[in-house]
Design an enzyme around this catalytic site. Structure first.
Site, PDB file in Angstrom:
ATOM      1  N   ARG A   1       5.718  -0.519   9.441  1.00 35.43           N
ATOM      2  CA  ARG A   1       5.712   0.136  10.729  1.00 35.43           C
ATOM      3  C   ARG A   1       5.964  -0.791  12.062  1.00 35.43           C
ATOM      4  O   ARG A   1       5.952  -0.237  13.218  1.00 35.43           O
ATOM      5  CB  ARG A   1       4.211   0.713  11.083  1.00 35.43           C
ATOM      6  CG  ARG A   1       3.769   1.586  10.169  1.00 35.43           C
ATOM      7  CD  ARG A   1       2.559   2.354  10.361  1.00 35.43           C
ATOM      8  NE  ARG A   1       2.214   3.271   9.486  1.00 35.43           N
ATOM      9  CZ  ARG A   1       1.026   3.235   8.576  1.00 35.43           C
ATOM     10  NH1 ARG A   1       0.197   2.299   8.854  1.00 35.43           N
ATOM     11  NH2 ARG A   1       0.892   4.156   7.798  1.00 35.43           N
TER      12      ARG A   1
ATOM     13  N   ARG B   1       6.332 -35.051   6.607  1.00 36.40           N
ATOM     14  CA  ARG B   1       4.861 -34.719   7.369  1.00 36.40           C
ATOM     15  C   ARG B   1       4.152 -33.185   7.087  1.00 36.40           C
ATOM     16  O   ARG B   1       3.136 -33.096   6.973  1.00 36.40           O
ATOM     17  CB  ARG B   1       5.137 -34.829   8.885  1.00 36.40           C
ATOM     18  CG  ARG B   1       6.009 -33.557   9.372  1.00 36.40           C
ATOM     19  CD  ARG B   1       6.131 -34.226  11.111  1.00 36.40           C
ATOM     20  NE  ARG B   1       6.678 -33.366  11.840  1.00 36.40           N
ATOM     21  CZ  ARG B   1       8.080 -32.678  11.657  1.00 36.40           C
ATOM     22  NH1 ARG B   1       8.782 -33.612  10.975  1.00 36.40           N
ATOM     23  NH2 ARG B   1       8.552 -31.718  12.402  1.00 36.40           N
ATOM     24  N   HIS B   2       5.007 -32.567   6.714  1.00 34.52           N
ATOM     25  CA  HIS B   2       4.783 -31.024   6.452  1.00 34.52           C
ATOM     26  C   HIS B   2       3.840 -31.121   5.240  1.00 34.52           C
ATOM     27  O   HIS B   2       2.783 -30.295   4.952  1.00 34.52           O
ATOM     28  CB  HIS B   2       5.893 -29.995   6.229  1.00 34.52           C
ATOM     29  CG  HIS B   2       6.754 -30.248   7.404  1.00 34.52           C
ATOM     30  ND1 HIS B   2       6.116 -29.885   8.834  1.00 34.52           N
ATOM     31  CD2 HIS B   2       7.995 -30.471   7.830  1.00 34.52           C
ATOM     32  CE1 HIS B   2       7.089 -29.952   9.803  1.00 34.52           C
ATOM     33  NE2 HIS B   2       8.291 -30.478   9.193  1.00 34.52           N
TER      34      HIS B   2
ATOM     35  N   ARG C   1       0.083 -31.838   5.760  1.00 36.65           N
ATOM     36  CA  ARG C   1      -0.487 -30.865   6.306  1.00 36.65           C
ATOM     37  C   ARG C   1      -0.875 -29.756   5.354  1.00 36.65           C
ATOM     38  O   ARG C   1      -1.899 -29.259   5.221  1.00 36.65           O
ATOM     39  CB  ARG C   1       0.404 -30.178   7.529  1.00 36.65           C
ATOM     40  CG  ARG C   1       0.587 -31.369   8.505  1.00 36.65           C
ATOM     41  CD  ARG C   1       1.345 -30.605   9.791  1.00 36.65           C
ATOM     42  NE  ARG C   1       1.396 -31.793  10.872  1.00 36.65           N
ATOM     43  CZ  ARG C   1       2.609 -32.093  11.369  1.00 36.65           C
ATOM     44  NH1 ARG C   1       3.618 -31.416  11.259  1.00 36.65           N
ATOM     45  NH2 ARG C   1       2.717 -33.327  12.276  1.00 36.65           N
TER      46      ARG C   1
ATOM     47  N   ASP D   1       1.000  -1.137  -0.112  1.00 41.27           N
ATOM     48  CA  ASP D   1       0.034   0.004   0.022  1.00 41.27           C
ATOM     49  C   ASP D   1       0.821   1.176   0.126  1.00 41.27           C
ATOM     50  O   ASP D   1       2.064   1.260  -0.096  1.00 41.27           O
ATOM     51  CB  ASP D   1      -1.056  -0.103   1.029  1.00 41.27           C
ATOM     52  CG  ASP D   1      -0.330   0.232   2.419  1.00 41.27           C
ATOM     53  OD1 ASP D   1       0.876   0.282   2.784  1.00 41.27           O
ATOM     54  OD2 ASP D   1      -0.960   0.176   3.602  1.00 41.27           O
ATOM     55  N   HIS D   2       0.422   2.317   0.035  1.00 39.25           N
ATOM     56  CA  HIS D   2       1.130   3.700   0.208  1.00 39.25           C
ATOM     57  C   HIS D   2       2.162   4.030   1.361  1.00 39.25           C
ATOM     58  O   HIS D   2       3.124   4.385   0.960  1.00 39.25           O
ATOM     59  CB  HIS D   2      -0.050   4.654   0.126  1.00 39.25           C
ATOM     60  CG  HIS D   2      -0.971   4.700   1.358  1.00 39.25           C
ATOM     61  ND1 HIS D   2      -1.903   4.043   1.428  1.00 39.25           N
ATOM     62  CD2 HIS D   2      -0.712   5.434   2.460  1.00 39.25           C
ATOM     63  CE1 HIS D   2      -2.386   4.207   2.678  1.00 39.25           C
ATOM     64  NE2 HIS D   2      -1.774   5.045   3.248  1.00 39.25           N
TER      65      HIS D   2
ATOM     66  N   ASN E   1       5.498 -24.843   5.832  1.00 32.55           N
ATOM     67  CA  ASN E   1       3.871 -24.516   5.418  1.00 32.55           C
ATOM     68  C   ASN E   1       4.060 -24.479   3.962  1.00 32.55           C
ATOM     69  O   ASN E   1       3.275 -24.093   3.278  1.00 32.55           O
ATOM     70  CB  ASN E   1       3.521 -23.200   6.215  1.00 32.55           C
ATOM     71  CG  ASN E   1       3.617 -23.228   7.472  1.00 32.55           C
ATOM     72  OD1 ASN E   1       4.054 -22.612   8.056  1.00 32.55           O
ATOM     73  ND2 ASN E   1       2.900 -24.286   8.061  1.00 32.55           N
TER      74      ASN E   1
ATOM     75  N   GLY F   1       0.976  -1.376   6.543  1.00 35.37           N
ATOM     76  CA  GLY F   1       1.601  -0.897   7.922  1.00 35.37           C
ATOM     77  C   GLY F   1       2.217  -1.858   8.892  1.00 35.37           C
ATOM     78  O   GLY F   1       3.184  -1.809   9.559  1.00 35.37           O
ATOM     79  N   THR F   2       1.162  -2.954   9.000  1.00 37.74           N
ATOM     80  CA  THR F   2       1.577  -4.015  10.003  1.00 37.74           C
ATOM     81  C   THR F   2       1.884  -5.366   9.239  1.00 37.74           C
ATOM     82  O   THR F   2       2.253  -6.409   9.945  1.00 37.74           O
ATOM     83  CB  THR F   2       0.301  -4.336  11.000  1.00 37.74           C
ATOM     84  OG1 THR F   2      -0.805  -4.615  10.035  1.00 37.74           O
ATOM     85  CG2 THR F   2      -0.086  -3.058  11.576  1.00 37.74           C
TER      86      THR F   2
END
Length: 156
Positions: free
Chosen positions: A113, A136-137, A140, A12-13, A103, A70-71
């Site tokens: 931020r 095993r991954h 999943r 984003d910005h 994963n 931001g996060t």
């Protein structure tokens, strides 16, 4: 999914400057960078940018994606709505390695931020150099993909 060294970046910005720094860094590592913006600081909507990058990865056009807001949380949520995407937000190198190794994550989300530039680049390096361990991954990850297929069937 493509196995080429082609990676899409979007934000984003709020995260334009860090995204451009990361783009230059991954290009220096030998990746072909597809930077889909934005390039101007006007307020934008992170769900649109997360979805656009995720579609590039899901289509096979790009091997991986790195997205920023931001996060890192909101854009990650938007990306994960695209079938075939496994995106995690990371604030440390251990998590970045694990989302690849355990994963088979195909996208990384970062919070501008939350992180400084140096740590962000270390996280990117950890993500890009880690390999999916399978075993095993893989079972999943298959379960996650089956949930996605079941949910799509319920929507039809």
């Amino acid at each position: 999914m493509t196995h080429t060294k082609r990676i899409v970046l979007s934000s984003d910005h709020a995260a334009i400057e860090l995204r451009q720094t990361i783009a230059a860094h991954v290009a220096d590592l030998g990746w072909e960078v597809v930077d889909i913006g934005p390039v101007t600081p006007e307020s934008t909507h992170y769900p649109l940018h997360g979805k656009a990058a995720a579609e590039r990865v899901a289509s096979g056009d790009c091997r991986f994606g790195i997205i920023l807001c931001g996060t890192g949380q909101g854009i990650m949520m938007a990306a994960n709505k695209v079938p075939g995407i496994r995106c995690g937000v990371c604030s440390d190198t251990f998590s970045a390695r694990m989302i690849r190794q355990h994963n088979d994550a195909n996208m990384l989300s970062l919070g501008v931020r939350v992180l400084g530039e140096g740590l962000a680049l270390e996280i990117v390096d950890a993500f890009l150099t880690a390999e999916f361990e399978g075993g095993r991954h893989a079972t999943r990850v298959d379960m996650i993909e089956a949930q996605e297929t079941q949910e799509a069937g319920l929507m039809a």
